[in-house]
Design an enzyme around this catalytic site. Structure first.
Site, PDB file in Angstrom:
ATOM      1  N   ASP A 120       0.067   0.171  15.414  1.00  0.00           N
ATOM      2  CA  ASP A 120      -0.706  -0.408  14.313  1.00  0.00           C
ATOM      3  C   ASP A 120      -2.036  -0.899  14.863  1.00  0.00           C
ATOM      4  OD1 ASP A 120      -1.367  -1.205  11.820  1.00  0.00           O
ATOM      5  OD2 ASP A 120      -0.052  -2.951  11.763  1.00  0.00           O
TER       6      ASP A 120
ATOM      7  N   LYS B 160       8.237   4.853   8.110  1.00  0.00           N
ATOM      8  CA  LYS B 160       7.803   3.459   8.090  1.00  0.00           C
ATOM      9  C   LYS B 160       8.988   2.503   8.122  1.00  0.00           C
ATOM     10  CE  LYS B 160       3.904   2.756   7.747  1.00  0.00           C
ATOM     11  NZ  LYS B 160       2.926   2.798   6.646  1.00  0.00           N
TER      12      LYS B 160
ATOM     13  N   TYR C 140       0.834  -1.202   0.000  1.00  0.00           N
ATOM     14  CA  TYR C 140       0.000   0.000   0.000  1.00  0.00           C
ATOM     15  C   TYR C 140       0.875   1.261   0.000  1.00  0.00           C
ATOM     16  CZ  TYR C 140      -3.453   3.393   1.711  1.00  0.00           C
ATOM     17  OH  TYR C 140      -4.261   4.485   1.857  1.00  0.00           O
TER      18      TYR C 140
ATOM     19  N   LYS D  91       6.621  14.717  15.102  1.00  0.00           N
ATOM     20  CA  LYS D  91       5.746  15.884  15.078  1.00  0.00           C
ATOM     21  C   LYS D  91       6.529  17.107  15.550  1.00  0.00           C
ATOM     22  CE  LYS D  91       1.741  13.035  16.317  1.00  0.00           C
ATOM     23  NZ  LYS D  91       0.742  12.737  17.368  1.00  0.00           N
TER      24      LYS D  91
ATOM     25  N   TYR E 149      -2.400   9.915  21.721  1.00  0.00           N
ATOM     26  CA  TYR E 149      -1.242  10.573  21.107  1.00  0.00           C
ATOM     27  C   TYR E 149      -1.557  11.962  20.565  1.00  0.00           C
ATOM     28  CZ  TYR E 149      -3.408   8.588  16.858  1.00  0.00           C
ATOM     29  OH  TYR E 149      -4.293   8.229  15.872  1.00  0.00           O
TER      30      TYR E 149
ATOM     31  N   CYS F 177     -12.229  -3.201 -20.991  1.00  0.00           N
ATOM     32  CA  CYS F 177     -13.417  -3.732 -21.660  1.00  0.00           C
ATOM     33  C   CYS F 177     -14.129  -2.611 -22.405  1.00  0.00           C
ATOM     34  CB  CYS F 177     -14.354  -4.344 -20.618  1.00  0.00           C
ATOM     35  SG  CYS F 177     -15.992  -4.757 -21.255  1.00  0.00           S
TER      36      CYS F 177
ATOM     37  N   ARG G  17     -12.339   6.837  13.090  1.00  0.00           N
ATOM     38  CA  ARG G  17     -11.958   7.876  12.138  1.00  0.00           C
ATOM     39  C   ARG G  17     -12.866   7.886  10.916  1.00  0.00           C
ATOM     40  NH1 ARG G  17      -5.922   8.175   9.794  1.00  0.00           N
ATOM     41  NH2 ARG G  17      -6.503   6.197   8.862  1.00  0.00           N
TER      42      ARG G  17
ATOM     43  N   LYS H  33       4.699   4.311  16.027  1.00  0.00           N
ATOM     44  CA  LYS H  33       3.426   4.368  15.295  1.00  0.00           C
ATOM     45  C   LYS H  33       2.663   3.072  15.561  1.00  0.00           C
ATOM     46  CE  LYS H  33       1.427   5.148  10.712  1.00  0.00           C
ATOM     47  NZ  LYS H  33       0.585   3.929  10.707  1.00  0.00           N
TER      48      LYS H  33
ATOM     49  N   CYS I 115     -21.681  -4.205 -20.006  1.00  0.00           N
ATOM     50  CA  CYS I 115     -20.806  -5.063 -19.202  1.00  0.00           C
ATOM     51  C   CYS I 115     -21.319  -5.078 -17.767  1.00  0.00           C
ATOM     52  CB  CYS I 115     -19.372  -4.547 -19.233  1.00  0.00           C
ATOM     53  SG  CYS I 115     -18.245  -5.516 -18.203  1.00  0.00           S
TER      54      CYS I 115
ATOM     55  N   CYS J 207     -13.380  -9.428 -22.490  1.00  0.00           N
ATOM     56  CA  CYS J 207     -13.778  -9.226 -21.101  1.00  0.00           C
ATOM     57  C   CYS J 207     -14.342 -10.525 -20.525  1.00  0.00           C
ATOM     58  CB  CYS J 207     -14.829  -8.117 -21.021  1.00  0.00           C
ATOM     59  SG  CYS J 207     -15.534  -7.902 -19.373  1.00  0.00           S
TER      60      CYS J 207
ATOM     61  N   CYS K  75     -18.369  -9.932 -19.893  1.00  0.00           N
ATOM     62  CA  CYS K  75     -19.394  -9.751 -20.922  1.00  0.00           C
ATOM     63  C   CYS K  75     -18.970 -10.235 -22.298  1.00  0.00           C
ATOM     64  CB  CYS K  75     -19.821  -8.284 -21.002  1.00  0.00           C
ATOM     65  SG  CYS K  75     -18.546  -7.180 -21.675  1.00  0.00           S
TER      66      CYS K  75
ATOM     67  N   GLU L 137       7.680   9.146  18.364  1.00  0.00           N
ATOM     68  CA  GLU L 137       6.975   8.116  19.124  1.00  0.00           C
ATOM     69  C   GLU L 137       6.650   6.934  18.212  1.00  0.00           C
ATOM     70  OE1 GLU L 137       2.716   9.156  19.947  1.00  0.00           O
ATOM     71  OE2 GLU L 137       3.300  11.053  18.991  1.00  0.00           O
TER      72      GLU L 137
ATOM     73  N   GLU M 156      -5.032   5.443  19.576  1.00  0.00           N
ATOM     74  CA  GLU M 156      -5.086   4.192  18.827  1.00  0.00           C
ATOM     75  C   GLU M 156      -5.529   3.054  19.745  1.00  0.00           C
ATOM     76  OE1 GLU M 156      -4.050   3.063  14.706  1.00  0.00           O
ATOM     77  OE2 GLU M 156      -4.208   4.963  15.791  1.00  0.00           O
TER      78      GLU M 156
END
Length: 752
Positions: free
Chosen positions: A135, A329, A51, A305, A241, A452, A154, A133, A458, A434, A437, A131, A189
């Site tokens: 998860d 990260k 991601y 920050k 936080y 397509c 959120r 992060k 479709c 496709c 379709c 600090e 969190e």
């Protein structure tokens, strides 16, 4: 380009402009799906590293080709819309996401950028907090007169889910706080420790219930239970936080504000430190990274920050992220497994997207079974330019493949072990039709994606367009989600958006037909038709976004709505611009041909003459309409072309007209600000500003209700020109647009 060493920025740098445009569309679609899966459904399907890499590639392409930035750009979006089943909470202050740093140099650039924005010298003091992060799942807690009155997820940053009853069951969350501001919104969190996660899965397994893939999913799923008793039985924790709305400040600095939250009874992370230099920040990052495995809970990086809250206020926010914070990260992870099949998914725009179905493999504690394969070039072992990737190794069903992951969601296939390739494994033949379709799937020149051509015929595109239409940011019809849309479309009840508003009349009372369906009852059917009727009145920006026009996301829809105000004015302008849109396409082709001819003849291309020849036959009315659309700040020719194309296709336009005939479209109010002398005016900044940065100037103007444009036109009300002003100043003079300098601008808005 080797995928194991190539960065997202490397991949972006290898694309041509046409390829970049197609890739940005792919990225917008993929990231939007990932956002919904992660934030709304607690069922992530791509890993954090994948991601993050997609978002980095998107950012790199936007930086390289800023004019190609989409209005539904992932860089302008936070989270995903809240799920059904919970009451909605509109955050009084938007809950933002964070920008990311992946390399040490990214962090140095972040700090340098802040100094530049604030006008600070390289040696001026500038402290940051650092600090871990966490998860987990973001949560906002609102206290009034010291009592917890509301807890909300959120969601999409603006609207979240009301999980107050569930939050009250978490031991780390105080029910009351003493000596707190009258209004105190604490943000943090929700997470689950490794030990508690393992114990929970053991209990789940013993009862024959579903086990969880990782602590983050377990925490999110536990908090978002409709029955608070289930949440109470789950071992959830909470780290504070940050904060949102406050009646009185907590402190003057970030670190002091965290100390204040700690004194009020909230858990804050003990690994938070104050850092005076970038080297201090990196040293703390290394320390936390080394201790990561021993913390007892999941983290995926370090958050920095700006410590001085006055500087945070001055730095402000971008559309979705604060300028004063960034997440550094941790690196990615790798694993090997068997690729069992390659499936093709057809998206709302007709894009054919290959997905790897993997033999489930655990990577960094997470079981993954799906991966993105990007496009047919990636499968074939080449990049967008035709150069080999993975040493030219293609990907085949049955291959032993290396998957790439860094976080909690699905990976991508990074490499292939040819020594383990099954005998007789055939090269993958990407479909030319496709799978939904049977229409031709065409890959246009310069496009990395095969699409397509079936359009409305479709079912994949039709269903996806309908799902988009009822999505949270569009019509948001309570009780009519993706599952119901699929059901009604399969039964022939709805084929286009207007059919939704004809459901009740088309099937007699409608109620009898719907309530007899599986999963429906009289009450749910009544609620559905009531919800549909309520949505006959819709804000203009939501209507525009709901149409699912390529390149027209939420931000572009809002920009268009603010500019035109009414549906009729927008539609009339787009209709008038149709001939100019066709000319713009012809001009692009003519310019390309002229460049090629000039290269062959060894001369300088006559681009201005070429463009002028194409535009000569375009009526002034059409040209003016085109310039009006493309002159809207942040819109440009790509969005204008998408609008003209959508409105100009007879079947699509007829469908849009049938929809609008069912609705009362609320006009968009012009931007205003109390006592502002520039409210509703269009302002352009040019040249060098000496007393504030360009970003600060734009943010200040917009806060006062002005529209900030990037180009001068007859609709420009005011040009603010600093030293070095060039063509814009000349054009403003030619058009009679008022021009002032920076001092006059500051005096005008009361900042002088």
């Amino acid at each position: 380009m080797d995928p194991q060493t190539a960065t997202p920025e490397d991949r972006a740098a290898a694309l041509s402009e046409a390829e970049a445009k197609a890739r940005l569309e792919d990225l917008a679609t993929t990231i939007a799906r990932a956002d919904e899966a992660y934030h709304r459904d607690d069922a992530p399907w791509i890993p954090d590293a994948e991601y993050d890499a997609l978002k980095r590639e998107n950012a790199a392409l936007e930086a390289r080709f800023p004019h190609l930035k989409r209005r539904d750009s992932p860089s302008d979006r936070v989270g995903a819309a809240p799920a059904e089943g919970f009451a909605k909470v509109r955050h009084r202050m938007r809950m933002m996401s964070l920008g990311n740093a992946f390399e040490d140099e990214d962090l140095r650039d972040f700090v340098t950028g802040i100094r530049r924005y604030l006008g600070l010298a390289p040696d001026a003091p500038l402290a940051f907090t650092a600090e871990p992060k966490i998860d987990g799942l973001s949560l906002s807690l609102r206290y009034e007169d010291g009592r917890l009155v509301q807890a909300a997820t959120r969601g999409d940053g603006e609207v979240g889910e009301n999980v107050t009853a569930n939050a009250r069951t978490i031991a780390d969350i105080p029910q009351t706080v003493e000596d707190a501001p009258e209004v105190l919104e604490v943000r943090g969190e929700v997470y689950m420790s490794h030990a508690d996660f393992e114990a929970l899965n053991t209990r789940q397994s013993a009862r024959g219930d579903k086990t969880f893939a990782n602590p983050r999913n377990a925490a999110a799923g536990s908090l978002r239970q409709l029955d608070p008793a289930i949440t109470r039985a789950r071992p959830l924790r909470f780290f504070a936080y940050s904060w949102g709305e406050l009646s009185d400040p907590l402190a003057a600095t970030q670190i002091a504000a965290l100390d204040r939250l700690d004194s009020l009874g909230f858990q804050t992370n003990p690994l938070t430190e104050l850092c005076e230099t970038v080297d201090d920040m990196l040293a703390h990052y290394r320390q936390i990274e080394q201790a990561r495995a021993t913390l007892g809970y999941d983290i995926d990086g370090v958050v920095y920050k700006v410590d001085d809250l006055a500087l945070q206020s001055r730095l402000g926010f971008r559309s979705t992220t604060p300028r004063w914070a960034i997440a550094h990260k941790f690196p990615a992870e790798l694993a090997w497994t068997r690729l069992e099949a390659i499936d093709i998914q057809v998206g709302r725009t007709g894009a054919l997207s290959p997905v790897a179905r993997l033999k489930p493999v655990t990577v960094g504690g997470v079981v993954v079974s799906n991966a993105t394969l990007h496009n047919e070039d990636y499968i074939a072992g080449r990049d967008a330019t035709g150069a080999p990737i993975r040493g030219g190794k293609d990907i085949r069903e049955g291959d032993w493949v290396q998957v790439y992951r860094a976080g909690d969601v699905i990976p991508k296939v990074a490499d292939v072990d040819l020594s383990n390739r099954p005998e007789g494994a055939a090269p993958y033949a990407f479909p030319a039709t496709c799978p939904q379709c049977g229409s031709d799937a065409v890959r246009e020149e310069g496009d990395s994606v095969r699409r397509c051509t079936g359009g409305l015929v479709c079912p994949a595109q039709a269903v996806e367009k309908l799902k988009h239409f009822v999505s949270r940011s569009a019509f948001d019809i309570e009780g009519l989600g993706a599952k119901q849309v699929e059901q009604f479309h399969a039964d022939g009840w709805i084929a286009e958006p207007a059919d939704i508003f004809a459901l009740q009349d088309r099937y007699g009372s409608g109620l009898q037909q719907v309530k007899n369906r599986e999963g429906w009852g009289e009450k749910s059917a009544e609620n559905l038709f009531r919800a549909i009727e309520e949505k006959r009145t819709i804000p203009l920006k939501r209507l525009i976004f709901s149409l699912g026009i390529r390149h027209v996301g939420e931000v572009a829809a809002a920009d268009l709505a603010r500019h035109f105000g009414t549906w009729d004015k927008l539609a009339q302008t787009v209709d008038r611009a149709a001939r100019a849109g066709a000319a713009a396409r012809r001009a692009e082709d003519a310019v390309a041909a002229e460049r090629a001819a000039a290269a062959d003849e060894g001369r300088k291309p006559r681009l201005a003459d070429t463009k002028a020849a194409v535009w000569a036959d375009v009526p002034q009315e059409a040209r003016a309409a085109w310039e009006e659309i493309t002159g809207i700040d942040g819109i440009g020719a790509t969005v204008a072309q998408a609008l003209v194309t959508a409105f100009g296709q007879p079947r699509e336009r007829a469908s849009i007209d049938r929809l609008v005939a069912c609705l009362e479209v609320e006009p968009e109010a012009a931007p205003t600000a109390a006592d502002s002398p520039v409210a509703g005016k269009t302002v352009v900044f040019t040249g060098s500003l000496e007393k504030m940065t360009r970003a600060e100037a734009k943010a200040r103007a917009e806060a006062l209700g002005a529209k900030v444009s990037g180009s001068v036109s007859a609709k420009t009300d005011l040009l603010v020109a600093g030293p070095g002003a060039g063509s814009k100043a000349k054009k403003a003079a030619d058009l009679g647009v008022e021009t002032i300098d920076e001092d006059a601008w500051l005096a005008l808005i009361g900042d002088g």
